[in-house]
Write a protein that holds these residues in place. Structure first.
Motif, PDB file in Angstrom:
ATOM      1  N   LYS A 127       0.814  -1.225   0.000  1.00 37.87           N
ATOM      2  CA  LYS A 127       0.000   0.000   0.000  1.00 37.87           C
ATOM      3  C   LYS A 127       0.841   1.266   0.000  1.00 37.87           C
ATOM      4  O   LYS A 127       0.427   2.296  -0.510  1.00 37.87           O
ATOM      5  CB  LYS A 127      -0.912   0.003   1.234  1.00 37.87           C
ATOM      6  CG  LYS A 127      -2.054  -0.976   1.117  1.00 37.87           C
ATOM      7  CD  LYS A 127      -2.975  -0.867   2.334  1.00 37.87           C
ATOM      8  CE  LYS A 127      -3.467  -2.230   2.756  1.00 37.87           C
ATOM      9  NZ  LYS A 127      -3.422  -2.464   4.170  1.00 37.87           N
ATOM     10  N   ASP A 128       2.035   1.193   0.615  1.00 40.08           N
ATOM     11  CA  ASP A 128       2.827   2.405   0.786  1.00 40.08           C
ATOM     12  C   ASP A 128       4.305   2.106   0.484  1.00 40.08           C
ATOM     13  O   ASP A 128       4.957   1.367   1.236  1.00 40.08           O
ATOM     14  CB  ASP A 128       2.657   2.876   2.255  1.00 40.08           C
ATOM     15  CG  ASP A 128       3.501   4.095   2.580  1.00 40.08           C
ATOM     16  OD1 ASP A 128       4.288   4.509   1.716  1.00 40.08           O
ATOM     17  OD2 ASP A 128       3.367   4.600   3.704  1.00 40.08           O
ATOM     18  N   PRO A 129       4.831   2.652  -0.615  1.00 41.70           N
ATOM     19  CA  PRO A 129       6.210   2.313  -1.008  1.00 41.70           C
ATOM     20  C   PRO A 129       7.277   2.794  -0.013  1.00 41.70           C
ATOM     21  O   PRO A 129       8.432   2.387  -0.111  1.00 41.70           O
ATOM     22  CB  PRO A 129       6.378   3.008  -2.361  1.00 41.70           C
ATOM     23  CG  PRO A 129       5.328   4.058  -2.389  1.00 41.70           C
ATOM     24  CD  PRO A 129       4.193   3.577  -1.557  1.00 41.70           C
ATOM     25  N   PHE A 130       6.894   3.670   0.901  1.00 45.61           N
ATOM     26  CA  PHE A 130       7.873   4.157   1.886  1.00 45.61           C
ATOM     27  C   PHE A 130       7.791   3.380   3.203  1.00 45.61           C
ATOM     28  O   PHE A 130       8.468   3.706   4.166  1.00 45.61           O
ATOM     29  CB  PHE A 130       7.683   5.659   2.148  1.00 45.61           C
ATOM     30  CG  PHE A 130       7.850   6.477   0.890  1.00 45.61           C
ATOM     31  CD1 PHE A 130       8.993   6.339   0.121  1.00 45.61           C
ATOM     32  CD2 PHE A 130       6.854   7.349   0.479  1.00 45.61           C
ATOM     33  CE1 PHE A 130       9.154   7.068  -1.044  1.00 45.61           C
ATOM     34  CE2 PHE A 130       7.004   8.084  -0.692  1.00 45.61           C
ATOM     35  CZ  PHE A 130       8.151   7.942  -1.461  1.00 45.61           C
ATOM     36  N   GLN A 131       6.894   2.403   3.246  1.00 40.57           N
ATOM     37  CA  GLN A 131       6.747   1.593   4.460  1.00 40.57           C
ATOM     38  C   GLN A 131       7.408   0.233   4.221  1.00 40.57           C
ATOM     39  O   GLN A 131       7.007  -0.506   3.331  1.00 40.57           O
ATOM     40  CB  GLN A 131       5.247   1.443   4.772  1.00 40.57           C
ATOM     41  CG  GLN A 131       4.933   0.685   6.044  1.00 40.57           C
ATOM     42  CD  GLN A 131       5.343   1.443   7.305  1.00 40.57           C
ATOM     43  OE1 GLN A 131       5.191   2.661   7.371  1.00 40.57           O
ATOM     44  NE2 GLN A 131       5.918   0.744   8.268  1.00 40.57           N
ATOM     45  N   LYS A 135       9.446   3.435   8.332  1.00 39.55           N
ATOM     46  CA  LYS A 135       9.278   4.370   7.218  1.00 39.55           C
ATOM     47  C   LYS A 135      10.661   4.755   6.717  1.00 39.55           C
ATOM     48  O   LYS A 135      11.551   5.044   7.520  1.00 39.55           O
ATOM     49  CB  LYS A 135       8.609   5.660   7.718  1.00 39.55           C
ATOM     50  CG  LYS A 135       7.123   5.537   7.911  1.00 39.55           C
ATOM     51  CD  LYS A 135       6.411   6.360   6.842  1.00 39.55           C
ATOM     52  CE  LYS A 135       4.918   6.251   7.019  1.00 39.55           C
ATOM     53  NZ  LYS A 135       4.216   5.964   5.803  1.00 39.55           N
ATOM     54  N   ALA A 136      10.847   4.743   5.410  1.00 42.10           N
ATOM     55  CA  ALA A 136      12.118   5.205   4.853  1.00 42.10           C
ATOM     56  C   ALA A 136      11.859   5.683   3.434  1.00 42.10           C
ATOM     57  O   ALA A 136      11.069   5.078   2.707  1.00 42.10           O
ATOM     58  CB  ALA A 136      13.135   4.081   4.846  1.00 42.10           C
ATOM     59  N   GLU A 137      12.523   6.772   3.055  1.00 44.54           N
ATOM     60  CA  GLU A 137      12.256   7.287   1.716  1.00 44.54           C
ATOM     61  C   GLU A 137      13.162   6.691   0.654  1.00 44.54           C
ATOM     62  O   GLU A 137      12.799   6.592  -0.502  1.00 44.54           O
ATOM     63  CB  GLU A 137      12.378   8.811   1.721  1.00 44.54           C
ATOM     64  CG  GLU A 137      11.026   9.457   2.003  1.00 44.54           C
ATOM     65  CD  GLU A 137      11.172  10.760   2.732  1.00 44.54           C
ATOM     66  OE1 GLU A 137      12.072  11.521   2.357  1.00 44.54           O
ATOM     67  OE2 GLU A 137      10.388  10.999   3.699  1.00 44.54           O
TER      68      GLU A 137
END
Ligand code: 5AD
Ligand code: SF4
Length: 421
Positions: A375-379, A393-395
């Protein structure tokens, strides 16, 4: 070990052109890789085979069914007799037989092969490699703990050549693997073709695996020595977590279990190891309700359990296994009492875990990223060197990256945080 075999079976089937499905009831072929270490997994297999048969009778769809693993090894033809939908039964040393057999199944022909021994067989083709991988370094077991069926179904201990293990590690690393687990029932009794012991193998694997985490399971306490702790200290990429099953803290029970150590000698080894490598932590397996285990015996287990403060603990109710020596002893402790003991130890473990988690809040830990949330590419999600799952979380991170994560939230069974660049 079973997980590893499941990967080998899946890899082989994919190599033969099968595509992994998600719904076993509508699949053309179902292969169950089974476990027989306790009664429960055996009951699960039996119930699943029954469900598959009823489903096939109802839908009329053709479906081939194979049983592999320890239960196949142990029960053999009995499975074909009892479950009419089983087409083949292959023992633990017979994975490679899938190749010739798969073309012939269907049409009512049945196959059984539970022969043991032969070459130390390892897949030449595997599944798509992810971030983590396992390498088997030995198979079987010679210990004959009185409750355990493994030496009967997996056979005697056989060690793989060190040269083959090292070249498999090199191949895996080349393909991008970042976390390798060396597997064996009792890695501490490993002996290589040139007479080297497990700590030597571990050191050599770590030396060729720069930037890659190395783990190993399982260590039998009787064969555990300080050299292992020294090797862990010398190599930063070896995870300082040792899975070293206690089973019981009562010397009387340990003796009947044929474990070859006492509670004191066990604790002594762990203390010495931790003196050498203070970052070391331990995990364990415990059996409660072994025949003749009195309340006093159990409380001794609880005492050692509290003292070590394990990182993780797998706790089992004693399950009588036909063919083992303990099977002859009366299994007289009622299930309710076994469960009470199990839950008591679990509650101690929960306290310890809670304490550790609370202490981790605000800390920065090294996490090997293993997957990204759909759902969330930064998770992302990954594990620490102590095998703790951390969601973070990471960018800029992707699976395979080692990320510094600051722990910002602690829930019952999860650590969460964000990357700390
Ligand atoms: N009953 C309960 N637990 C068992 N184990 C092995 N055999 C039995 C049995 N008969 C547990 C031991 C071992 C783990 C893999 O399974 O704790 O370390
Ligand atoms: Fe079973 Fe004991 Fe061998 Fe472990 S060491 S596999 S418990 S016989």
């Amino acid at each position: 070990m079973n997980e590893y075999d499941s990967e080998r079976i899946a890899g082989r089937l994919e190599g033969l052109g099968f595509i992994a499905g998600t719904d076993i009831f509508s699949s053309d072929l179902v292969v169950l890789n089974t476990c027989s270490v306790r009664a429960k997994p055996e009951q699960k297999t039996a119930s699943l085979l029954g469900k598959l048969r009823r489903n096939r009778d109802k839908t009329g769809l053709p479906q081939a069914v194979g049983v592999m693993g320890c239960m196949a090894q142990d029960k053999g033809a009995e499975l074909i007799k009892r479950f009419k939908n089983v087409d083949f039964v292959l023992g633990t040393d017979r994975i490679e037989r899938l190749n010739d057999l798969i073309k012939e199944i269907g049409g009512g022909k049945k196959f059984i092969d539970t022969a043991q021994g032969g070459e130390f067989f390892v897949e030449q083709f595997g599944r798509k490699k992810g971030v983590t991988a396992k390498i088997t370094i030995m198979k079987g077991c010679n210990n004959f703990c009185s409750y355990c069926i493994v030496p009967y179904v997996r056979g005697r201990e056989t060690c793989r050549n060190k040269a083959d293990i090292i070249s498999e590690a090199e191949r895996l690393i080349e393909s991008g693997v970042k976390d390798i687990t060396l597997l064996g029932q009792n890695v501490n009794s490993y002996i290589s073709e040139d007479g080297r012991s497990f700590p030597d193998l571990l050191a050599e694997t770590a030396a060729i695996s720069k930037g890659v985490r190395i783990r190993f399971v399982t260590s039998h306490p009787k064969d555990f020595n300080e050299r292992l702790a020294e090797v862990i200290k010398e190599h930063k990429n070896i995870c300082p977590l040792i899975h070293i099953p206690l089973q019981s803290g009562s010397d009387r029970i340990l003796k009947v279990m044929n474990r070859g150590y006492t509670a004191d000698s066990y604790l002594d080894k762990l203390r010495k190891a931790a003196e050498i490598t203070p970052s070391l932590r331990f995990s364990t397996d415990i059996i409660v309700g072994f025949p003749g285990e009195s309340e006093a015996d159990f409380l001794k287990t609880a005492e050692v359990f509290r003292e070590v403060e394990y990182e993780t603990a797998y706790i089992f109710n004693y399950s009588p296994r036909s063919g083992t020596r303990a099977y002859k002893l009366p299994d007289e402790i009622p299930l309710k009492e076994k469960t009470r003991r199990l839950e008591y130890l679990l509650s101690i473990q929960e306290e310890i875990t809670e304490k550790r988690y609370k202490a981790a809040l605000g800390e920065t830990v090294q996490v090997l990223a293993e997957s990204v949330s759909k759902k969330d590419p930064f998770q992302l999600s990954g594990r620490t060197e102590y095998n703790r799952v951390v969601n973070f979380k990471a960018e800029k991170a992707s699976p395979g990256d080692m990320v510094k994560v600051r722990i910002t939230e602690v829930k019952k069974n999860t650590l969460s945080g964000r990357s700390d660049y």
